[in-house]
Design a protein around this motif. Structure first.
Motif, mmCIF file in Angstrom:
data_model
loop_
_atom_site.group_PDB
_atom_site.id
_atom_site.type_symbol
_atom_site.label_atom_id
_atom_site.label_comp_id
_atom_site.label_asym_id
_atom_site.label_seq_id
_atom_site.Cartn_x
_atom_site.Cartn_y
_atom_site.Cartn_z
ATOM 1 N N MET A 83 41.299 59.361 -24.968
ATOM 2 C CA MET A 83 40.072 60.119 -24.747
ATOM 3 C C MET A 83 39.106 59.288 -23.898
ATOM 4 S SD MET A 83 37.528 61.690 -27.574
ATOM 5 C CE MET A 83 36.262 60.476 -27.585
ATOM 6 N N THR A 84 38.579 59.887 -22.874
ATOM 7 C CA THR A 84 37.676 59.144 -22.001
ATOM 8 C C THR A 84 36.330 59.844 -21.936
ATOM 9 O OG1 THR A 84 39.516 58.396 -20.682
ATOM 10 C CG2 THR A 84 37.353 58.271 -19.679
ATOM 11 N N THR A 85 35.285 59.072 -22.153
ATOM 12 C CA THR A 85 33.943 59.634 -21.987
ATOM 13 C C THR A 85 33.226 58.844 -20.906
ATOM 14 O OG1 THR A 85 33.344 58.235 -23.826
ATOM 15 C CG2 THR A 85 33.548 60.575 -24.276
ATOM 16 N N MET A 86 32.248 59.479 -20.288
ATOM 17 C CA MET A 86 31.492 58.807 -19.236
ATOM 18 C C MET A 86 30.080 58.573 -19.741
ATOM 19 S SD MET A 86 33.544 59.073 -16.431
ATOM 20 C CE MET A 86 32.841 59.625 -14.889
ATOM 21 N N ARG A 87 29.582 57.388 -19.467
ATOM 22 C CA ARG A 87 28.242 57.138 -19.980
ATOM 23 C C ARG A 87 27.521 56.115 -19.102
ATOM 24 N NH1 ARG A 87 27.751 59.338 -24.652
ATOM 25 N NH2 ARG A 87 29.869 58.842 -24.920
ATOM 26 N N SER A 88 26.211 56.282 -19.019
ATOM 27 C CA SER A 88 25.443 55.259 -18.305
ATOM 28 C C SER A 88 24.543 54.549 -19.300
ATOM 29 C CB SER A 88 24.592 55.903 -17.212
ATOM 30 O OG SER A 88 23.595 56.690 -17.809
ATOM 31 N N PRO A 89 24.400 53.251 -19.152
ATOM 32 C CA PRO A 89 23.564 52.494 -20.093
ATOM 33 C C PRO A 89 22.074 52.692 -19.798
ATOM 34 C CG PRO A 89 24.407 51.043 -18.424
ATOM 35 C CD PRO A 89 24.933 52.415 -18.091
ATOM 36 N N ILE A 90 21.226 52.100 -20.637
ATOM 37 C CA ILE A 90 19.774 52.286 -20.472
ATOM 38 C C ILE A 90 19.315 51.720 -19.142
ATOM 39 C CG2 ILE A 90 17.575 52.079 -21.681
ATOM 40 C CD1 ILE A 90 19.203 50.654 -23.929
ATOM 41 N N PHE A 91 19.740 50.491 -18.887
ATOM 42 C CA PHE A 91 19.275 49.827 -17.676
ATOM 43 C C PHE A 91 20.458 49.598 -16.740
ATOM 44 C CE2 PHE A 91 16.286 48.497 -20.962
ATOM 45 C CZ PHE A 91 15.079 48.812 -20.354
ATOM 46 N N PRO A 92 20.323 49.955 -15.481
ATOM 47 C CA PRO A 92 21.398 49.673 -14.526
ATOM 48 C C PRO A 92 21.487 48.169 -14.250
ATOM 49 C CG PRO A 92 19.491 50.623 -13.425
ATOM 50 C CD PRO A 92 19.205 50.665 -14.884
ATOM 51 N N PRO A 93 22.611 47.715 -13.698
ATOM 52 C CA PRO A 93 22.816 46.274 -13.525
ATOM 53 C C PRO A 93 21.752 45.604 -12.670
ATOM 54 C CG PRO A 93 24.838 47.474 -13.073
ATOM 55 C CD PRO A 93 23.783 48.494 -13.289
ATOM 56 N N ILE B 192 14.658 41.367 -12.687
ATOM 57 C CA ILE B 192 13.894 40.497 -13.597
ATOM 58 C C ILE B 192 13.855 39.082 -13.054
ATOM 59 C CG2 ILE B 192 13.957 39.415 -15.870
ATOM 60 C CD1 ILE B 192 14.924 42.060 -16.977
ATOM 61 N N ASP C 118 18.657 43.379 -14.070
ATOM 62 C CA ASP C 118 18.696 41.949 -14.367
ATOM 63 C C ASP C 118 18.346 41.120 -13.146
ATOM 64 O OD1 ASP C 118 19.266 41.821 -17.114
ATOM 65 O OD2 ASP C 118 21.298 42.499 -16.703
ATOM 66 N N ILE D 279 -6.998 28.941 -4.807
ATOM 67 C CA ILE D 279 -8.240 28.570 -5.485
ATOM 68 C C ILE D 279 -8.599 27.135 -5.141
ATOM 69 C CG2 ILE D 279 -9.265 28.108 -7.751
ATOM 70 C CD1 ILE D 279 -7.763 30.543 -8.788
ATOM 71 N N TYR D 280 -7.576 26.291 -5.117
ATOM 72 C CA TYR D 280 -7.857 24.873 -4.919
ATOM 73 C C TYR D 280 -8.418 24.612 -3.529
ATOM 74 C CZ TYR D 280 -7.515 19.879 -5.282
ATOM 75 O OH TYR D 280 -7.826 18.549 -5.325
#
Lengths: 196, 447, 233, 498
Positions: free
Chosen positions: C1-11, C17, C14, C35-36
């Motif tokens: 059985m194969t399901t397709m899914r995307s995670p919360i954050f794409p690669p 960040i 990272d 400032i200096y």
């Protein structure tokens, strides 16, 4: 490990959306209880896997040993932070009040050890704490927002009430079929392979 | 937690047996050595001449020094600074005597605190070593005996100036209601009654539980422990004021009781570690007291090293910073000249810094030899601390009144202390056999 | 059985960040440097050269003609305030010298009407600073130390940053910056001396002021120079 | 009594919150076995559901009322702080000789409140006190908010609040550095470090729980928000390993830190020569007082919160009882310090010291002194009785008393010594003004508002740690019995439990 596939694979497959040539990246096995996980972990370790991990909702006492994790170097980072903070604190006060801006007030010495202890102490703690927190993030590779594991719905319970073992495809002994059968044999009640 | 095998106590050697003779013998040797040494060396150094000559004093090391000619206590106390002194500035044999007595008293105080605090918190890790603490605390009887000579009417004024204050000393006059001979004796009697009462009652209940296994004893001991702790807190505080702080009757510090408390608990844990290591080296309690327990004892040593430093620093800091003469006088005597100044540094480095760094590591706490080294060092430092509290009054801190009896008296007292310990440990198990929390204690792990 | 899914954050999150982290570091550094250097009085205040109502040249009057500073700024030795001369002082000469010059029109106008010339103040300290000219000038601190070579300025400009730190520089170590009191307005003085020579002489002068003792060591009076209330009263 | 109270509409659980949990008494002691910390039929699943439910379900009526009330009190701060900054500190009642008034009283009060959180999370952690796990998250949050309230006061007391950054050793055009010999600067470092480390400790402890919330989230805002906050935590044991080590190290760092902070705060007073302040016991005494007031505040917050959020099985009576024991202990430590101060003031023979203390007890501020003593020393004595320790109404009232008493302690210390100092000609009576009171009350508004927000949006209980405690309890009960069971059974135990 290279037995011919004679039956339906013992696992579900999750494939990334829009993936052109999906390849397995990680395999996860779910366990019902911490005890099952613990004994399974020992067997996975003994089997010689290297790039694998356990995922648990809380830290399980003794699992480090079962997995064969070596002690972390974190204490040394913290010690380094503390040492820097203490010496830095004393030097800062000595230089600022003793050399750069000596200023006579109520006849007190420009620089003296007792009056410098509070600030030096606080900086010791502050930099040690930065070492402990930053070191934890660095050694754990956090933040890591994207992780193939997050493609699995089942895995969402890893932070609530289920226990998982994950084996990365990069492990030399990785083989979805045989690994899945092996994990079933040691008590896993569900196996998923995540492909990308 | 559940993965550790529970230890079967019945296979454990848990009575002192033949070791009691060994310990008593060793103690007796030390005691005799101490006595002979004190008499011999003390005589050589003229320590006992003060009996015949009221003003004679000073160590031999200094008696030849013309600038510090012996015994002009009147000159020192009255003339030198043109002020009345709150302290006796002439050396007497009672000074080293008091140092050693307070040194061992601190260990006993730490022991009774250990017993009480572990009852009040219903702690389990410590159950395997609690009997040892109970036995140590019974040495309060010995300590009481050792304190009697100091309190003799003709002797006490050699330590405490407030018994015969300088004429016109208005500061001592103010506190006469508190600092007077009769009341002092009454207070000392009360302290020792409290301490001996607590230690005997807890020891008795604990030993009787070995026989009858009565769980009510545990409940009763736990129930009484908060009250016991209050009695302990008040008695150690005022004992610290009376025995040590009133050596300089002008000086005062509200934290002084806590200071003695910190050192007491520290030195007791060090002593406890040594007893356990000695017992285990002789095949007693080899498995009941595990590395885990040693690590916890080590942790307490570490914690109280820091606690002592914290209290000592608080006291020093507040007086140093405010710089008020009547408060700094006590510290000035202790840091204005090289010798006592170095002694202060010895305490900072030897009592805090070195042990702090040394037993920080868990491996040091778990290994018997390293822990023993740390414990012996800490006990020596406790003695050094008591020395620092008592001795610098002599000659206003101008000289360093070290004599050989400073070494021989503590050796002798330690011998007596060990004999007392052997007598307390003898005749019953070394472990609180039927304590309901024993299984938990045996299975204890540092998680 | 194969399901397709995307995670919360794409690669790429990272990577983002990491970039943000690096960017935060760089921009932090940028802000500090800005400032200096950018907000420094050296940048903001030094070099201030307003256009005056009358193009009075110090170079001509002081440098070439040799008029002493105190001829015009006649209060510096007695008061805290260095007086800007009244129009009458100008007219002492200019009644005779170039009496019809166009450039001097405002002066003559002022002289006739009695209204002051609206000179623009160049060296302006904040109100919470109590700067006393006489305290400096009578103790051997030359005009040049703060105002620079005014005798070479056609138009007066602010040379020094006049920041608190700059004041403290000298207050903490005045040794090389004092001269005999009679040379205070001699802006050329000291060009033929090395710094060391100045310091040797400076210590002697400071000894006279009680700031240095006979052994050439600073006395406790030196701390008065850096006391808050010396300048902020 | 209890039934009557529950008839009042606002106290009825169904109106206040989702109080489906039951009060189960787990406070009886038996030396032979330990009572469970988590009562009821709870496992990993129910714990997750209950704790996450607080921030997933609709807000309860009780929470909304509490939040709105706090917000309106916070409004006072919005009025009086700009007022103060605009007009200057003259709007306060401070003047010679009492130059330190409500601002420092409130500062010390709030820093003190902040101590309980770190004590629970760090010191109890080192002492392996498992009861910390149910309460540490809320207590740590309380610490953060209390320290924020504390930081407010020195920040606005500098007069020109926009120059507050001068307290830090930053390079500047004036080429000046702060005076490191000043205890007030030590405060900056101590409180700053304390805030930072507490925040790190709190946040780090929350990461696994935030991941739990993330994994249960069913809308993208929550997934995004909690996903970002949890930094991609997967519960990996290789990460747990480093994480636990880090947590232990932070706890061992926070322990001396928590002692140092109030010690340093006490130095503000004690290194001076003011009679009544200059006492060597101040550092440990302030620390004990801080823990005392902090625990009282935890009880004040948790007693209603466990009711409101249905957490009675997780924050059990035994947790509350233990906190009450700590309150009683620290209350007595504070009493010990009061007594020592008096004794040494007399024993020391210094006249001004003696006067300062007599004046405290019997002078013009005697009313404040006796409020302090009755609230701090006398009221916790009721906890000698187990019935009182385990009665939520009594403990709630006592905790409020302690909060009041500890506020008055700081008031007494600050004001009495200054009002009657070395110069009798200058003696005066300190009277606060409207702005003093407004900012003091407003700070409570800030504190409760932040706490209310925390309850709704962050996991209120350290789920991962509570799960560990449940697992330990499940493991230890069966396996430790057999070896010594013979002895344990031979003892007549039935009566022992009572």
């Amino acid at each position: 490990m290279s037995e011919p596939k004679t039956h339906e694979p013992a696992f579900d497959t999750i494939t990334a959306e829009g993936s052109v040539d999906p390849k397995p990246v990680v395999l996860i096995a779910e366990f019902e209880t911490a005890d099952q996980l613990m004994s399974a972990a020992e067997k996975v370790r003994d089997e010689g896997f290297k790039r694998w991990d356990c995922h648990t909702p809380y830290p399980i006492h003794g699992l480090d040993g079962a997995m064969g994790i070596r002690p972390t170097i974190l204490p040394w980072i913290v010690l380094g932070g503390g040492f820097t903070g203490f010496c830095g604190g004393l030097l800062m006060q000595g230089w600022m009040n003793g050399i750069s801006y000596p200023f006579l007030i109520s006849g007190k010495p420009f620089f003296s050890i007792p009056a410098s202890i509070p600030v030096a102490f606080e900086l010791t703690i502050l930099l040690s704490a930065f070492g402990a927190f930053g070191g934890m993030l660095a050694l754990n590779g956090l933040p890591r927002m994207f992780n193939p594991l997050f493609r699995s719905d089942r895995f969402r319970r890893a932070t609530a009430d289920r226990f998982f073992i994950s084996i990365e495809a990069r492990d030399r002994r990785f083989d979805a079929d045989s690994n899945a059968r092996f994990l079933r044999g040691i008590g896993a009640n569900a196996i998923e392979v995540i492909e990308e | 937690m559940g993965h550790k095998q529970t230890i079967d106590l019945s296979t454990e050697n848990r009575s002192l047996g033949g070791l009691s003779g060994q310990l008593i013998g060793f103690g007796a040797v030390l005691a005799v050595l101490g006595l002979i040494g004190t008499l011999l060396l003390g005589n050589l150094e003229g320590a006992f001449e003060s009996h015949s000559e009221p003003h004679a004093a000073g160590g031999a090391a200094h008696s030849s020094d013309p600038t510090h000619s012996n015994g002009h206590s009147a000159d020192h106390s009255g003339g030198d600074h043109g002020m009345a002194h709150g302290y006796v500035s002439t050396w007497s044999i009672w000074h080293p005597y008091l140092v050693s007595a307070s040194w061992l008293l601190a260990i006993c105080l730490g022991a009774i605190f250990f017993v009480l605090i572990h009852h009040v918190t219903m702690a389990s890790w410590s159950t395997v070593v609690r009997r040892l603490a109970e036995a140590v605390s019974r040495n309060f009887v010995l300590m009481g005996l050792l304190f009697i000579p100091i309190l003799m009417p003709g002797q006490m004024d050699k330590l405490y100036k407030w018994i015969h204050p300088d004429p016109g000393d208005s500061i001592i006059a103010v506190k006469e209601a508190y600092l007077n001979y009769d009341f002092f004796l009454i207070r000392m009697a009360i302290y020792f009654l409290i301490w001996i009462g607590l230690s005997f009652w807890y020891h008795k209940n604990s030993v009787q539980q070995d026989a009858d296994g009565d769980l009510k004893r545990t409940t009763r001991m736990a129930h009484f422990s908060p009250l016991g702790l209050i009695l302990f807190a008040m008695s150690i505080t005022f004992a610290a004021y009376d025995i040590l702080m009133s050596l300089d009757a002008h000086w005062f510090s509200t934290i002084f009781g806590v200071y003695l408390f910190g050192g007491s608990v520290l030195s007791f844990h060090a002593f406890l570690a040594l007893i356990v290591i000695w017992l285990q080296a002789n095949g007693r309690l080899t498995r009941a007291v595990s590395d885990e327990h040693m690590q916890d004892i080590g942790k307490m040593m570490f914690a109280f090293t820091v606690f002592w430093a914290y209290i000592a620093f608080s006291q020093y800091m507040l007086y140093w910073y405010a710089n008020i003469p009547e408060e700094t006088a006590w510290f000035l005597r202790r840091q204005e000249n090289m010798l006592w100044g170095s002694w202060g540094w010895l305490l900072i480095i030897g009592r805090f810094l070195i042990p702090f760094l040394f037993i920080m590591s868990k491996h040091v706490k778990r290994s018997r030899p390293t822990l023993a080294v740390a414990a012996i060092w800490m006990l020596i430092m406790q003695w050094a601390d008591m020395y620092y509290l008592v001795m610098p009054q002599i000659n206003g801190g101008e000289e360093f009144p070290f004599t050989m009896v400073d070494i021989t008296i503590p050796i002798g007292f330690l011998g007596l202390f060990l004999i007392g310990l052997a007598l307390s440990l003898r005749g019953h198990s070394l472990i609180a056999e039927k304590d309901p929390r024993m299984p938990e204690s045996l299975a204890f792990e540092n998680a | 059985m194969t399901t397709m899914r995307s995670p919360i954050f794409p690669p790429w999150v990272d990577t983002l960040i990491k970039l943000i982290g690096a960017g935060a570091g760089v921009s932090g550094l940028y802000v500090v440097l800005m400032i200096y250097f950018g907000a420094s009085p050296k940048t903001l205040n030094a070099g201030y050269m307003p256009e005056q109502p009358v193009p009075y040249s110090h170079e001509l009057h002081v440098g070439e003609l040799g008029i002493d500073c105190r001829y015009c700024h006649n209060t510096v030795e007695k008061t805290g305030f260095a007086a800007v001369p009244p129009t009458a002082t100008c007219m002492n000469c200019h009644q005779n010298v170039a009496p019809t010059s166009n450039k001097l029109k405002p002066i003559r106008h002022s002289f006739e009407t009695g209204l002051p010339v609206e000179w623009i103040k160049v060296h302006d300290l904040p109100d919470h600073v109590y700067f006393n000219h006489s305290a400096h000038v009578t103790r051997g601190v030359s005009c040049v130390e703060c105002h620079g070579r005014v005798d070479r300025m056609v138009e007066v400009e602010q040379v020094a940053p006049l920041s608190m730190g700059w004041c403290l520089d000298c207050h903490r170590n005045p040794v090389g910056r004092v001269r005999p009191v009679d040379k205070v307005t001699d802006l050329d003085w000291g060009l033929d001396r090395t710094q060391e020579e100045k310091e040797v002489q400076g210590i002697e002068i400071l000894k006279g002021l009680g700031l240095y003792d006979a052994d050439g060591e600073p006395t406790v009076r030196m701390t008065l120079l850096t006391n808050c209330s010396t300048c902020h009263r | 009594m209890k039934h009557l109270l529950e008839k009042i509409p606002f106290i009825r659980p169904e109106i206040l919150g989702n109080a489906q949990s039951q009060e189960i008494d787990n406070t009886s002691y038996s030396p032979a076995e330990r009572q469970p910390w988590i009562t009821g039929e709870n496992d990993n699943t129910t714990i997750t559901d209950k704790v996450c439910g607080i921030l997933e379900d609709k807000p309860t009526f009780g929470w909304v009322m509490f939040f709105l009330l706090s917000l309106s009190v916070l409004g006072l701060l919005g009025v009086f702080v700009p007022f103060l900054i605009f007009w200057g500190v003259g709007v306060w009642g401070v003047n010679n000789p009492v130059g330190w008034g409500y601002a420092i009283v409130n500062f010390v009060f709030w820093v003190g409140i902040g101590h309980a959180g770190t004590l629970i999370s760090a010191i109890l952690f080192l002492f392996r006190q498992k009861w910390r796990t149910s309460i540490n998250r809320a207590a740590e949050a309380m610490t953060i908010f209390a320290v924020m309230c504390a930081g407010l006061f020195p920040g606005i007391h500098v007069g020109r609040a926009w120059f507050a950054y001068w307290m830090f050793p930053l390079p500047n055009q004036m080429e000046l550095w702060p005076n490191f010999r000043s205890p007030l600067l030590w405060d900056v470092f101590a409180v700053g470090t304390y805030f930072t480390v507490s925040l790190l400790f709190w946040y780090m402890g929350m990461v696994p729980d935030l991941a739990t919330v993330r994994d249960r989230a069913n809308n993208w805002i929550r997934r995004l928000a909690y996903g970002a906050l949890s930094m991609g935590w997967t519960g990996s044991n290789r990460q747990w390993h480093v994480y636990e080590r880090s947590y232990l190290l932070l706890a061992s760092l926070a322990t001396p830190l928590v002692l140092s902070v109030h010690s340093v705060v006490s130095f503000d007073f004690a290194v001076s020569q003011v009679a009544g302040w200059h006492t060597t016991i101040f550092p440990p005494y302030f620390v004990a007082g801080a823990i005392f007031s902090g625990f009282a505040m935890v009880v004040t917050l948790l007693v209603p919160a466990r009711q409101l959020f249905g957490l009675k099985e997780i924050i059990t009576l035994r947790h509350l009882e233990n906190m009450n024991k700590v309150i009683m202990l620290t209350g007595m430590l504070v009493g010990y310090a009061y007594a020592q101060e008096f004794f040494i003031a007399w024993y020391g023979g210094v006249k001004v010291e003696k006067f300062a203390f007599m004046n405290r007890a019997f002078g013009q501020y005697a009313w404040a002194y006796w409020i302090m003593v009755s609230c701090n020393v006398i009221s916790p004595q009721i906890f000698w009785f187990k019935k009182a320790r385990t009665n939520i109404w009594i403990m709630f009232v006592v905790s409020i008393f302690v909060n009041i008493g500890m506020w008055f302690e700081r008031f007494v210390i600050t004001v009495t010594s200054l009002a009657n100092d070395y110069t009798p000609a200058a003696w005066d009576y300190y009277t606060p003004k409207l702005a003093d009171v407004g900012i003091m009350i407003g700070a409570f508004g800030l504190f409760f508002t932040l706490f209310a927000l925390f309850c709704r949006f962050l996991p209120f209980i350290a789920m991962s740690e509570v799960k560990g405690v449940i697992a330990d309890a499940a493991h230890s009960t069966p396996s430790e019995k057999p070896a010594e069971s013979g002895d344990a059974e031979s003892a007549p135990s039935p009566a022992a439990g009572s």
